[in-house]
Design a protein around this motif. Structure first.
Motif, PDB file in Angstrom:
ATOM      1  N   SER A 126     -21.446  -6.883   9.219  1.00 37.74           N
ATOM      2  CA  SER A 126     -22.570  -5.950   9.340  1.00 37.74           C
ATOM      3  C   SER A 126     -22.148  -4.628   9.965  1.00 37.74           C
ATOM      4  O   SER A 126     -22.670  -3.568   9.618  1.00 37.74           O
ATOM      5  N   THR A 127     -21.195  -4.660  10.902  1.00 33.34           N
ATOM      6  CA  THR A 127     -20.720  -3.437  11.556  1.00 33.34           C
ATOM      7  C   THR A 127     -19.229  -3.587  11.873  1.00 33.34           C
ATOM      8  O   THR A 127     -18.681  -4.691  11.843  1.00 33.34           O
ATOM      9  N   PHE A 128     -18.605  -2.468  12.225  1.00 34.66           N
ATOM     10  CA  PHE A 128     -17.208  -2.513  12.650  1.00 34.66           C
ATOM     11  C   PHE A 128     -17.072  -3.078  14.059  1.00 34.66           C
ATOM     12  O   PHE A 128     -15.959  -3.359  14.505  1.00 34.66           O
ATOM     13  N   ASN A 129     -18.176  -3.245  14.744  1.00 30.80           N
ATOM     14  CA  ASN A 129     -18.155  -3.868  16.068  1.00 30.80           C
ATOM     15  C   ASN A 129     -18.284  -5.386  15.999  1.00 30.80           C
ATOM     16  O   ASN A 129     -18.154  -6.068  17.013  1.00 30.80           O
ATOM     17  N   ALA A 130     -18.564  -5.913  14.808  1.00 32.69           N
ATOM     18  CA  ALA A 130     -18.763  -7.353  14.648  1.00 32.69           C
ATOM     19  C   ALA A 130     -17.461  -8.104  14.909  1.00 32.69           C
ATOM     20  O   ALA A 130     -16.374  -7.651  14.516  1.00 32.69           O
ATOM     21  N   GLN A 131     -17.576  -9.257  15.547  1.00 35.32           N
ATOM     22  CA  GLN A 131     -16.404 -10.058  15.855  1.00 35.32           C
ATOM     23  C   GLN A 131     -15.705 -10.524  14.585  1.00 35.32           C
ATOM     24  O   GLN A 131     -14.485 -10.673  14.558  1.00 35.32           O
ATOM     25  N   ALA A 132     -16.488 -10.765  13.523  1.00 34.26           N
ATOM     26  CA  ALA A 132     -15.897 -11.219  12.256  1.00 34.26           C
ATOM     27  C   ALA A 132     -14.897 -10.201  11.726  1.00 34.26           C
ATOM     28  O   ALA A 132     -13.823 -10.560  11.232  1.00 34.26           O
ATOM     29  N   PHE A 133     -15.229  -8.900  11.824  1.00 31.95           N
ATOM     30  CA  PHE A 133     -14.288  -7.872  11.378  1.00 31.95           C
ATOM     31  C   PHE A 133     -13.114  -7.742  12.333  1.00 31.95           C
ATOM     32  O   PHE A 133     -11.949  -7.743  11.912  1.00 31.95           O
ATOM     33  N   LYS A 134     -13.389  -7.609  13.617  1.00 30.75           N
ATOM     34  CA  LYS A 134     -12.324  -7.359  14.587  1.00 30.75           C
ATOM     35  C   LYS A 134     -11.261  -8.453  14.563  1.00 30.75           C
ATOM     36  O   LYS A 134     -10.052  -8.174  14.509  1.00 30.75           O
ATOM     37  N   GLU A 135     -11.705  -9.708  14.588  1.00 31.29           N
ATOM     38  CA  GLU A 135     -10.746 -10.809  14.642  1.00 31.29           C
ATOM     39  C   GLU A 135     -10.036 -10.997  13.303  1.00 31.29           C
ATOM     40  O   GLU A 135      -8.844 -11.297  13.266  1.00 31.29           O
ATOM     41  N   SER A 136     -10.759 -10.794  12.204  1.00 32.84           N
ATOM     42  CA  SER A 136     -10.125 -10.913  10.882  1.00 32.84           C
ATOM     43  C   SER A 136      -9.043  -9.857  10.699  1.00 32.84           C
ATOM     44  O   SER A 136      -7.943 -10.149  10.219  1.00 32.84           O
ATOM     45  N   PHE A 137      -9.348  -8.617  11.082  1.00 28.66           N
ATOM     46  CA  PHE A 137      -8.367  -7.533  10.937  1.00 28.66           C
ATOM     47  C   PHE A 137      -7.155  -7.776  11.836  1.00 28.66           C
ATOM     48  O   PHE A 137      -6.008  -7.565  11.417  1.00 28.66           O
ATOM     49  N   ARG A 138      -7.393  -8.241  13.050  1.00 24.93           N
ATOM     50  CA  ARG A 138      -6.278  -8.533  13.961  1.00 24.93           C
ATOM     51  C   ARG A 138      -5.413  -9.653  13.421  1.00 24.93           C
ATOM     52  O   ARG A 138      -4.179  -9.636  13.552  1.00 24.93           O
ATOM     53  N   ARG A 139      -6.044 -10.643  12.764  1.00 22.23           N
ATOM     54  CA  ARG A 139      -5.309 -11.801  12.252  1.00 22.23           C
ATOM     55  C   ARG A 139      -4.270 -11.416  11.191  1.00 22.23           C
ATOM     56  O   ARG A 139      -3.259 -12.096  11.032  1.00 22.23           O
ATOM     57  N   ILE A 140      -4.519 -10.329  10.464  1.00 21.89           N
ATOM     58  CA  ILE A 140      -3.580  -9.892   9.417  1.00 21.89           C
ATOM     59  C   ILE A 140      -2.211  -9.571  10.006  1.00 21.89           C
ATOM     60  O   ILE A 140      -1.169  -9.802   9.384  1.00 21.89           O
ATOM     61  N   PHE A 141      -2.197  -9.056  11.235  1.00 24.94           N
ATOM     62  CA  PHE A 141      -0.945  -8.629  11.862  1.00 24.94           C
ATOM     63  C   PHE A 141      -0.450  -9.628  12.913  1.00 24.94           C
ATOM     64  O   PHE A 141       0.475  -9.321  13.660  1.00 24.94           O
ATOM     65  N   ALA A 142      -1.066 -10.804  12.971  1.00 25.46           N
ATOM     66  CA  ALA A 142      -0.685 -11.797  13.973  1.00 25.46           C
ATOM     67  C   ALA A 142       0.730 -12.299  13.718  1.00 25.46           C
ATOM     68  O   ALA A 142       1.163 -12.420  12.566  1.00 25.46           O
ATOM     69  N   PRO A 143       1.493 -12.604  14.775  1.00 28.55           N
ATOM     70  CA  PRO A 143       2.861 -13.110  14.597  1.00 28.55           C
ATOM     71  C   PRO A 143       2.852 -14.523  14.011  1.00 28.55           C
ATOM     72  O   PRO A 143       1.854 -15.239  14.099  1.00 28.55           O
ATOM     73  N   PRO A 144       3.979 -14.953  13.415  1.00 34.53           N
ATOM     74  CA  PRO A 144       4.043 -16.283  12.775  1.00 34.53           C
ATOM     75  C   PRO A 144       3.767 -17.433  13.731  1.00 34.53           C
ATOM     76  O   PRO A 144       3.356 -18.510  13.293  1.00 34.53           O
ATOM     77  N   THR A 145       4.008 -17.235  15.017  1.00 37.98           N
ATOM     78  CA  THR A 145       3.817 -18.323  15.979  1.00 37.98           C
ATOM     79  C   THR A 145       2.346 -18.549  16.332  1.00 37.98           C
ATOM     80  O   THR A 145       2.008 -19.573  16.928  1.00 37.98           O
ATOM     81  N   GLU A 146       1.481 -17.623  15.971  1.00 37.12           N
ATOM     82  CA  GLU A 146       0.071 -17.725  16.349  1.00 37.12           C
ATOM     83  C   GLU A 146      -0.709 -18.577  15.353  1.00 37.12           C
ATOM     84  O   GLU A 146      -0.462 -18.521  14.135  1.00 37.12           O
ATOM     85  N   GLU A 147      -1.652 -19.364  15.866  1.00 40.47           N
ATOM     86  CA  GLU A 147      -2.498 -20.174  15.000  1.00 40.47           C
ATOM     87  C   GLU A 147      -3.343 -19.267  14.109  1.00 40.47           C
ATOM     88  O   GLU A 147      -3.898 -18.277  14.547  1.00 40.47           O
ATOM     89  N   GLY A 148      -3.414 -19.629  12.829  1.00 41.36           N
ATOM     90  CA  GLY A 148      -4.164 -18.803  11.889  1.00 41.36           C
ATOM     91  C   GLY A 148      -3.327 -17.730  11.229  1.00 41.36           C
ATOM     92  O   GLY A 148      -3.867 -16.887  10.505  1.00 41.36           O
ATOM     93  N   HIS A 149      -2.010 -17.731  11.450  1.00 38.45           N
ATOM     94  CA  HIS A 149      -1.119 -16.756  10.804  1.00 38.45           C
ATOM     95  C   HIS A 149      -1.239 -16.883   9.286  1.00 38.45           C
ATOM     96  O   HIS A 149      -1.225 -17.987   8.741  1.00 38.45           O
ATOM     97  N   LEU A 150      -1.370 -15.759   8.586  1.00 37.45           N
ATOM     98  CA  LEU A 150      -1.643 -15.784   7.150  1.00 37.45           C
ATOM     99  C   LEU A 150      -0.408 -16.040   6.294  1.00 37.45           C
ATOM    100  O   LEU A 150      -0.528 -16.499   5.168  1.00 37.45           O
ATOM    101  N   GLY A 151       0.782 -15.747   6.808  1.00 35.78           N
ATOM    102  CA  GLY A 151       2.000 -15.968   6.019  1.00 35.78           C
ATOM    103  C   GLY A 151       2.022 -15.125   4.761  1.00 35.78           C
ATOM    104  O   GLY A 151       2.244 -15.634   3.657  1.00 35.78           O
ATOM    105  N   MET A 152       1.834 -13.820   4.905  1.00 33.90           N
ATOM    106  CA  MET A 152       1.707 -12.927   3.752  1.00 33.90           C
ATOM    107  C   MET A 152       3.054 -12.698   3.068  1.00 33.90           C
ATOM    108  O   MET A 152       4.062 -12.428   3.721  1.00 33.90           O
ATOM    109  N   ASN A 153       3.056 -12.817   1.737  1.00 32.55           N
ATOM    110  CA  ASN A 153       4.191 -12.446   0.908  1.00 32.55           C
ATOM    111  C   ASN A 153       3.703 -11.493  -0.182  1.00 32.55           C
ATOM    112  O   ASN A 153       2.486 -11.275  -0.321  1.00 32.55           O
ATOM    113  N   SER A 154       4.617 -10.933  -0.951  1.00 28.76           N
ATOM    114  CA  SER A 154       4.202  -9.892  -1.895  1.00 28.76           C
ATOM    115  C   SER A 154       5.052  -9.907  -3.153  1.00 28.76           C
ATOM    116  O   SER A 154       6.067 -10.606  -3.249  1.00 28.76           O
ATOM    117  N   ASN A 155       4.587  -9.100  -4.126  1.00 33.72           N
ATOM    118  CA  ASN A 155       5.318  -8.845  -5.377  1.00 33.72           C
ATOM    119  C   ASN A 155       5.776 -10.133  -6.051  1.00 33.72           C
ATOM    120  O   ASN A 155       6.949 -10.295  -6.383  1.00 33.72           O
TER     121      ASN A 155
END
Length: 774
Positions: free
Chosen positions: A381-410
């Motif tokens: 609903s807003t950029f202040n919402a926890q759903a946005f803040k935590e989701s955006f932070r999770r994209i850059f989370a280190p591999p050791t953190e729970e919920g790490h996305l394991g992003m690969n490309s191409n």
């Protein structure tokens, strides 16, 4: 279903049918498509990663696997997919029955190869495209999220900044004396070449760049005039941290204020187009993981991709408008974003959209661009919402953190099959590479007409649905040769080459699965290999695809017909006797899944905006089987005062009692619901008093479990903590089977749902009646 989950842990594959009929005619009678849900980047416990190249078959391109027949004396192997004979390469000269390479071990049906680097690989790149038509509070929240991301991004990663409102601004981060930006008119459409020409980058401007002196040890990128020009806009964090931080902190609301009774002038489509053109000139295609990260706070109102007029008297399109073709900008905007999707796929870049607004932002039009590039989608609903803040932070989370996305490309994804199996198509976050071959089926499903697809981005949960067609000629069927294949096996191989986000090298994962043919009339054997969870997910993906691709498609009726045909074909019953109807355990939950699917937001669009529907469907088409089945049929757990631990309960209004705490997980929303009695205990703080210590687990355990679910999921679901008879309790009641309504109140239920929807019991009774008809 547990057995199929174990198979998924081995290869990352779930199939509705794990035993296939050998006849094409019998296959058509099975109703549920023959298909596979494959997670190419799934973390596997016993995955072997080898530091050499795979051995391909010279005929079909399949990779050497444990099912190949080997003649070590003659130094030959026979491909199980096409039966072609191949010589082992020279480095395999010493192998024998006692000394086998890893890919020939029976337990390694999925194996990964780390390929040698054939071309330079560059650091990942993130281009932040920020909406400035926001309130000060919203703009500050988006600034804070990006600033936090810059602290988490590795110093070698590259970043760029683009802002948009009435016009588009591209910041030159390489100019650190002051904030310098290039302005593009928001109402104009630009080609990639025009963007690069105006920015002074790309091949057309390379000849105009001053030649830099060649010094020993200078990197190739610095000696390349194109790369030298590009470094003005996309730089490593270590080189531009101060400049980009100052630019982000200095962002202000769009200088062109909106007129009264008008929406802000917002050129979202032009901003994405300019960002994509800049990346095309700065980043060689397929050379790195590159993402456009769009922060959208409202609908596009000017330029290409516009979805609504600026005048507030003109409402934004609804589902009703789309059905009546009364949305004047929809088709043009959809065509524009489809073109952007093709450009981004060709470049190997992903588009992530963070839609944070109470209004729609045009997700329905952008859906193809996000889906085909494998981009991430977050709605709040807003950029202040926890759903946005935590989701955006999770994209850059280190591999050791729970919920790490394991992003690969191409990634390039390829399917190779046995001769009697053809590839009909794919549904998921991918784009077709239009690789024609004899393995392509005549009937196409989704992205068909090819055996190869491109995934610009994929994470650990990215799952594609591949559809197959059983091919036996009429001559074979008339001669009975198809049934003669019963008992034999067939093979399907999934080959995924991708750029690993951790090692920076190209990896190739190969999964080879085998299944058995059976005589088509042997229903008991077919049913034994039926995975009802995978079947429900495949049907859901197919239904949503048909709703978008076919005009006047009645999804509810199609789902009903599909279920009736399955029940009539595989149920046990006496004709015209509904009371005799029975389903085998392998099929008993399928009617329940279908009942919840036809009531879900994927099929019923009433009460949802086109953006909300697009958001849900994108996630359905990319998530794993277990997550997708949670979207279709939410999980409900009950906590009681005398219970030792939570117990699963029916998704029914009868599960609602005053002395319980219920935990509902519908994937998009996690609800902790307190019965009226429990709520009174909590409000009186009984659980904090020593004599009522036994109440403390009842209050705390549901919240802890909800927190555990939220931490593992992306995007972060909406969390609701509510009480019985409270306004927020609607999030729970909307998902429950209405067995007790204002029309037929049940004495066993403590709650009544005000709805005219039929209950699961009525639905099942009608199914039995129709399935047993002569």
């Amino acid at each position: 279903m547990g057995h199929f989950g174990e198979l998924e842990e081995l290869d990352g594959v779930r199939m509705p049918w794990n035993i296939w009929p050998s006849s094409r005619v019998e296959a058509l009678k099975c109703v549920i498509p023959f298909s596979a849900l494959y997670t190419p980047n799934k973390p596997l416990q016993h995955l072997q990663v080898m530091d050499y190249e795979p051995v391909p078959c010279k005929n079909c391109g399949g990779i050497l696997n444990p099912f190949a027949s080997c003649d070590f004396t003659a130094h030959l192997w026979i491909c199980p997919l096409c039966f072609g004979r191949n010589h082992f390469p020279a480095q395999y000269n010493g192998i024998n029955e006692q000394m086998l390479p890893a890919e020939l071990f029976q337990e390694y049906t999925t194996i990964e190869y780390r390929l040698p680097a054939l071309k330079p690989v560059y650091a990942p790149a993130y281009v932040f495209v920020v909406d400035t038509c926001l309130s000060e509070e919203e703009l500050n929240a988006s600034q804070g999220a990006i600033s936090q991301a810059l602290q988490m991004i590795p110093e070698y990663a590259r970043v760029a900044l683009v802002t948009f409102g009435t016009h588009v601004q591209v910041y030159e981060l390489g100019f650190d004396v002051l904030n310098k930006s290039y302005v593009f008119q928001g109402s104009k459409e630009y080609t990639a070449q025009q963007v690069q020409s105006q920015l002074g980058i790309g091949p057309s401007t390379a000849s105009r760049q001053p030649a830099s002196p060649s010094r020993p040890g200078m990197k190739a990128q610095q000696q390349d005039p194109i790369a030298f020009a590009a470094r003005r806009f996309i730089l490593p964090v270590s080189e531009c941290e101060f400049t980009i931080s100052a630019a982000i902190e200095g962002l202000r609301k769009d200088a062109f204020p909106s007129v009264a009774d008008h929406r802000p002038s917002r050129c979202t489509g032009t901003a994405i187009q300019v960002a994509a053109g800049m990346m095309a000139g700065c980043l060689p295609a397929g050379s790195c993981a590159a993402r456009i990260m769009l922060f959208a706070g409202g609908p596009p109102t000017v330029g290409s991709g516009k979805v609504v007029d600026m005048e507030l008297v003109q409402p934004i399109r609804s589902h009703k408008d789309l059905m009546k073709e009364a949305a004047p900008h929809y088709k043009k905007a959809r065509k524009f974003y489809d073109g952007l999707a093709a450009q981004l796929v060709q470049q190997g870049h992903a588009l992530d959209v963070f839609a944070c607004s109470l209004d729609q932002v045009g997700l329905a039009e952008m859906q193809t661009a996000v889906e085909q590039t494998g981009g991430l989608l977050v709605q709040a609903s807003t950029f202040n919402a926890q759903a946005f803040k935590e989701s955006f932070r999770r994209i850059f989370a280190p591999p050791t953190e729970e919920g790490h996305l394991g992003m690969n490309s191409n990634a390039q994804f390829e399917v190779v099959c046995s001769r009697d199996v053809k590839v009909a198509g794919l549904l998921g976050s991918a784009a077709s590479l239009e690789a024609k071959s004899s393995a392509v089926a005549e009937q196409q499903v989704g992205l068909g007409g090819t055996t190869k697809w491109r995934l610009a981005s994929l994470d650990q949960s990215t799952t594609v649905g591949v559809f197959f067609e059983i091919m036996t000629s009429k001559k074979q069927e008339s001669a009975g040769l198809a049934d003669g294949a019963a008992g034999q096996t067939f093979f399907i191989q999934f080959i995924t080459k991708y750029l690993n986000g951790q090692t920076g090298r190209t990896h190739c994962r190969v999964s080879t699965i085998t299944r058995q043919w059976v005589e088509g009339g042997n229903l008991a054997t077919l049913i034994a290999g039926f995975d009802q969870e995978a079947a429900a997910v495949i049907v859901a993906r197919l239904a949503t695809h048909k709703m978008e691709a076919e005009e006047d498609f009645d999804a509810t009726r199609w789902l009903d017909r599909t279920l009736i045909r399955v029940a009539s074909r595989f149920g046990d019953y006496r004709k015209d006797d509904p009371t005799s109807f029975n389903l085998q355990p392998q099929l008993e939950y399928l009617p329940q899944f279908m009942f919840n699917l036809r009531r879900s937001q994927f099929v019923q669009v009433f009460g949802n905006s086109p953006d909300e529907t697009a958001y849900c469907r994108v996630l359905l088409n990319r998530e794993t089987t277990s997550d997708a089945i949670t979207m279709i049929q939410p999980a409900l757990q009950a906590y009681s005062m005398g219970g030792v631990q939570a117990e699963p309960v029916m998704l029914d209004v009868a599960s609602v009692t005053p002395d319980r705490v219920l935990l509902l997980d519908s994937y998009f929303t996690v609800v902790v619901w307190h019965g009226s009695t429990v709520a009174q205990w909590r409000k009186a703080d009984y659980h904090l008093q020593e004599e009522y210590a036994h109440l403390k687990p009842l209050m705390e355990e549901p919240l802890q479990e909800a927190d555990s679910i939220i931490k593992k999921r992306f995007p972060i679901p909406h969390f609701v903590n509510c009480d019985q008879n409270g306004s927020q309790a609607r999030f729970l009641l909307a998902k429950l089977n209405p067995s007790s309504t204002h029309n037929n109140q049940s004495g066993m239920s403590a709650e009544v749902i005000m709805t005219d929807d039929v209950s699961l019991q009525v639905f099942t009774d009608h199914l039995k009646k129709l399935a047993v008809q002569s």
